[in-house]
Write an enzyme that holds these catalytic residues in place. Structure first.
Site, PDB file in Angstrom:
ATOM      1  N   HIS B  63      -2.014  32.431  18.794  1.00  0.00           N
ATOM      2  CA  HIS B  63      -3.073  31.731  19.525  1.00  0.00           C
ATOM      3  C   HIS B  63      -3.495  32.581  20.706  1.00  0.00           C
ATOM      4  O   HIS B  63      -2.820  33.551  21.049  1.00  0.00           O
ATOM      5  CB  HIS B  63      -2.600  30.344  19.971  1.00  0.00           C
ATOM      6  CG  HIS B  63      -1.502  30.365  20.990  1.00  0.00           C
ATOM      7  ND1 HIS B  63      -0.241  30.845  20.711  1.00  0.00           N
ATOM      8  CD2 HIS B  63      -1.463  29.971  22.289  1.00  0.00           C
ATOM      9  CE1 HIS B  63       0.527  30.721  21.783  1.00  0.00           C
ATOM     10  NE2 HIS B  63      -0.188  30.209  22.757  1.00  0.00           N
ATOM     11  N   HIS B  65      -3.654  32.295  24.062  1.00  0.00           N
ATOM     12  CA  HIS B  65      -3.206  32.267  25.453  1.00  0.00           C
ATOM     13  C   HIS B  65      -2.768  33.696  25.798  1.00  0.00           C
ATOM     14  O   HIS B  65      -2.264  34.428  24.931  1.00  0.00           O
ATOM     15  CB  HIS B  65      -2.045  31.282  25.648  1.00  0.00           C
ATOM     16  CG  HIS B  65      -2.507  29.868  25.824  1.00  0.00           C
ATOM     17  ND1 HIS B  65      -1.779  28.777  25.407  1.00  0.00           N
ATOM     18  CD2 HIS B  65      -3.641  29.361  26.392  1.00  0.00           C
ATOM     19  CE1 HIS B  65      -2.442  27.671  25.705  1.00  0.00           C
ATOM     20  NE2 HIS B  65      -3.569  27.993  26.295  1.00  0.00           N
ATOM     21  N   ASP B  67      -0.402  35.311  27.236  1.00  0.00           N
ATOM     22  CA  ASP B  67       0.927  35.899  26.992  1.00  0.00           C
ATOM     23  C   ASP B  67       1.146  36.230  25.517  1.00  0.00           C
ATOM     24  O   ASP B  67       2.141  36.871  25.179  1.00  0.00           O
ATOM     25  CB  ASP B  67       2.042  34.995  27.529  1.00  0.00           C
ATOM     26  CG  ASP B  67       1.950  33.559  27.045  1.00  0.00           C
ATOM     27  OD1 ASP B  67       0.826  33.058  26.858  1.00  0.00           O
ATOM     28  OD2 ASP B  67       2.999  32.919  26.865  1.00  0.00           O
ATOM     29  N   HIS B  68       0.228  35.807  24.657  1.00  0.00           N
ATOM     30  CA  HIS B  68       0.355  36.083  23.224  1.00  0.00           C
ATOM     31  C   HIS B  68      -0.677  37.085  22.706  1.00  0.00           C
ATOM     32  O   HIS B  68      -0.673  37.402  21.520  1.00  0.00           O
ATOM     33  CB  HIS B  68       0.250  34.781  22.419  1.00  0.00           C
ATOM     34  CG  HIS B  68       1.365  33.833  22.736  1.00  0.00           C
ATOM     35  ND1 HIS B  68       2.470  33.695  21.940  1.00  0.00           N
ATOM     36  CD2 HIS B  68       1.565  33.011  23.797  1.00  0.00           C
ATOM     37  CE1 HIS B  68       3.301  32.817  22.491  1.00  0.00           C
ATOM     38  NE2 HIS B  68       2.768  32.383  23.614  1.00  0.00           N
ATOM     39  N   HIS B 141      -0.461  22.613  19.573  1.00  0.00           N
ATOM     40  CA  HIS B 141      -0.495  23.236  20.898  1.00  0.00           C
ATOM     41  C   HIS B 141      -1.865  22.909  21.494  1.00  0.00           C
ATOM     42  O   HIS B 141      -2.791  22.580  20.737  1.00  0.00           O
ATOM     43  CB  HIS B 141      -0.288  24.754  20.715  1.00  0.00           C
ATOM     44  CG  HIS B 141       0.093  25.476  21.972  1.00  0.00           C
ATOM     45  ND1 HIS B 141       1.167  25.133  22.744  1.00  0.00           N
ATOM     46  CD2 HIS B 141      -0.451  26.565  22.586  1.00  0.00           C
ATOM     47  CE1 HIS B 141       1.264  25.961  23.773  1.00  0.00           C
ATOM     48  NE2 HIS B 141       0.288  26.832  23.707  1.00  0.00           N
ATOM     49  N   ASP B 208       3.127  28.958  19.674  1.00  0.00           N
ATOM     50  CA  ASP B 208       3.709  27.902  20.514  1.00  0.00           C
ATOM     51  C   ASP B 208       3.390  26.566  19.856  1.00  0.00           C
ATOM     52  O   ASP B 208       2.267  26.380  19.372  1.00  0.00           O
ATOM     53  CB  ASP B 208       3.072  27.920  21.890  1.00  0.00           C
ATOM     54  CG  ASP B 208       3.391  29.166  22.704  1.00  0.00           C
ATOM     55  OD1 ASP B 208       4.122  30.051  22.222  1.00  0.00           O
ATOM     56  OD2 ASP B 208       2.878  29.269  23.836  1.00  0.00           O
ATOM     57  N   HIS B 266      10.741  33.330  24.174  1.00  0.00           N
ATOM     58  CA  HIS B 266       9.618  32.741  24.884  1.00  0.00           C
ATOM     59  C   HIS B 266      10.114  31.760  25.954  1.00  0.00           C
ATOM     60  O   HIS B 266       9.710  30.610  26.020  1.00  0.00           O
ATOM     61  CB  HIS B 266       8.703  32.027  23.872  1.00  0.00           C
ATOM     62  CG  HIS B 266       7.375  31.589  24.420  1.00  0.00           C
ATOM     63  ND1 HIS B 266       7.185  30.360  24.991  1.00  0.00           N
ATOM     64  CD2 HIS B 266       6.177  32.204  24.491  1.00  0.00           C
ATOM     65  CE1 HIS B 266       5.917  30.227  25.355  1.00  0.00           C
ATOM     66  NE2 HIS B 266       5.287  31.342  25.063  1.00  0.00           N
TER      67      HIS B 266
END
EC number: 3.1.26.11
Lengths: 307, 307
Positions: B63, B65, B67-68, B141, B208, B266
């Site tokens: 996804h 976000h 941090d990904h 999520h 997530d 994570h």
């Protein structure tokens, strides 16, 4: 706050290495924090240096090659996430505005309203920075690139012995500073009689570029000159082709501009720490001042005011 | 190449810390290299792990976000710069395609033609990966998120004693494997008589998400289950609100799915390495297999084939 120092976050050109992150430089200047050219990983390097998003008031990008801007999304998203309340001025070449927008909104996050945009165009652009002035001038690189100069206004420092000799005392001193002259001992005393010029401090941030007039204009009289020296002289032809400087050229700029502390950085991955003496020697051939071979997480103070 | 291992590049959720980079996981599986969720700094973590852009054949984002995915530009630009010649399949939720395009073209670079795009939509999407199958299913999520499952096809292993007993020898063995039956000793010998099922190995990558049916579907029978465990049970309400799992839930998934090696990762920045025993204990309450508390640059082998 009266800290004036450069916190070096990354020093690699193009690709990061085990020991060198991509570019990233926070110039802390009293209450301002100018983050120049955040490459990928700057968010984490800031944590390692004990800095937070709250320390950033300017986000300045010289040009939109990845090693100078891929850290923008992380910094922007930390400014939002950490609830920074003060304005953060984003300064970048207008010709790269499309890249700016992609980096500014690179992924999903709860946005912030504190970031204002100051796209640069023309031969000289200025952005106000409190009592300081941030000036940008175009450089010579395959993509539009601007160098930066931060200048404190010139002022005057009072000479206590002269004030005493001419009989200017107490609240009259503040009035003299405010109004330019004051009556004392039956005559008019002017500011010029009891004070000396106090040149404002200056810093310059110059990358990526070939030698050109604006390199010298930006560096003129800099107390702290941060400048790329991607290559050494044996690779001078490569430097010219790719739009970069050698350490020898950086030293020449520092010398001709009358700079004081010279910070060499943005090293090609072909060099290692063992090449430090070669970089220093090339720059020192022209420049007599202090020379710093940049390393990640090094802090370099802006030198004490000129006497 | 017959390496089957997970190289952990980053293990932090949301924000990187001194010891944990943002996410990044390279699953090396024979000739394939599936890079999952490259967060900011993945390019440098790969260098630290001794990996290069040439090791990547899939770029999978769960996804968008930060941090990904903020490491996507650096990886894409290295694939281009380092002259990778093989196809690299980029797999991501179609709903985030606008973010993908921004990250794909985040700054100026000499582009490459080797990256192909495989946007995911619907309840189950598959992407071919040589003889393997990469399956993706939507998770739960706040933004569209997909989990992944990599599966080797089931096959059969020959039983030498049975071949011998029934008199199947030499080139007849290959023919039996190819055609399913062969004449030997005056009768028809079928593959089933002289071989046993050999289940294909499987790996799942899940983040997530809250608990949902697809978490279990993706994890089913996984030899290696890499799953987020952002929180511990005392923060279960927070996990539910933000769409994350606890270590206890991750353990429950591993147990119910019959997984073998469980990799927890994570982690919220609120936890430190000293919390490792708490994560392990929560997961171990439900799951009896091997549990790994992820650390940056750790390598986890895919466990040996089930007997």
């Amino acid at each position: 706050m009266s800290i004036r120092e450069l916190v070096i976050l990354g020093t690699a050109s193009a690709v990061p290495t085990r020991h060198r992150n991509q570019n990233g430089y926070l110039l802390r200047w009293d209450g301002e924090g100018l983050l120049f050219d955040p490459g990928e990983g700057t968010q984490r390097q800031m944590a390692r240096a004990g800095l937070s998003a709250h320390d950033v008031t300017f986000l300045c990008v010289t040009h939109f090659h990845g090693d100078h801007c891929l850290g923008v999304p992380g910094v922007v998203q930390r400014i939002a996430r950490d609830g920074v309340r003060h304005e953060v001025r984003a300064v970048f070449p207008a010709a790269g505005e499309e890249y700016w927008r992609r980096l500014r909104h690179a992924s999903a996050f709860k946005d912030t309203g504190v970031i204002t945009e100051w796209p640069l165009s023309g031969e000289e652009a200025t952005v106000p920075a409190g009592e300081l002035t941030l000036t940008a001038r175009p450089l010579s690189h395959p993509v539009p690139s601007y160098g930066y100069r931060l200048a404190e206004p010139d002022s005057r420092r009072m000479i206590p012995a002269e004030l005493e000799r001419l009989g200017v005392r107490g609240p009259e001193i503040a009035r003299l500073q405010r109004e330019g002259s004051v009556r004392a001992g039956g005559r008019t005393v002017t500011l010029a009689e009891v004070s000396a010029p106090r040149p404002g401090q200056k810093a310059a941030f110059i990358m990526d570029t070939r030698l050109c007039d604006n390199v010298f204009a930006l560096a003129e009289g800099a107390d702290l000159l941060i400048i790329e020296s991607t290559f050494l002289t044996p690779e001078a032809a490569l430097a010219e082709d790719y739009g970069h400087l050698t350490a020898a050229q950086a030293g020449r700029v520092a010398a001709e501009a009358g700079a004081r502390t010279l910070v060499l950085t943005h090293f090609s991955e072909r060099y290692g720490d063992e090449d430090e003496p070669r970089f220093l020697a090339e720059a020192a051939a022209a420049f007599q001042g202090e020379i710093v071979f940049a390393r990640d997480l090094l802090r370099v103070p802006v030198p004490k005011r000129r006497p």
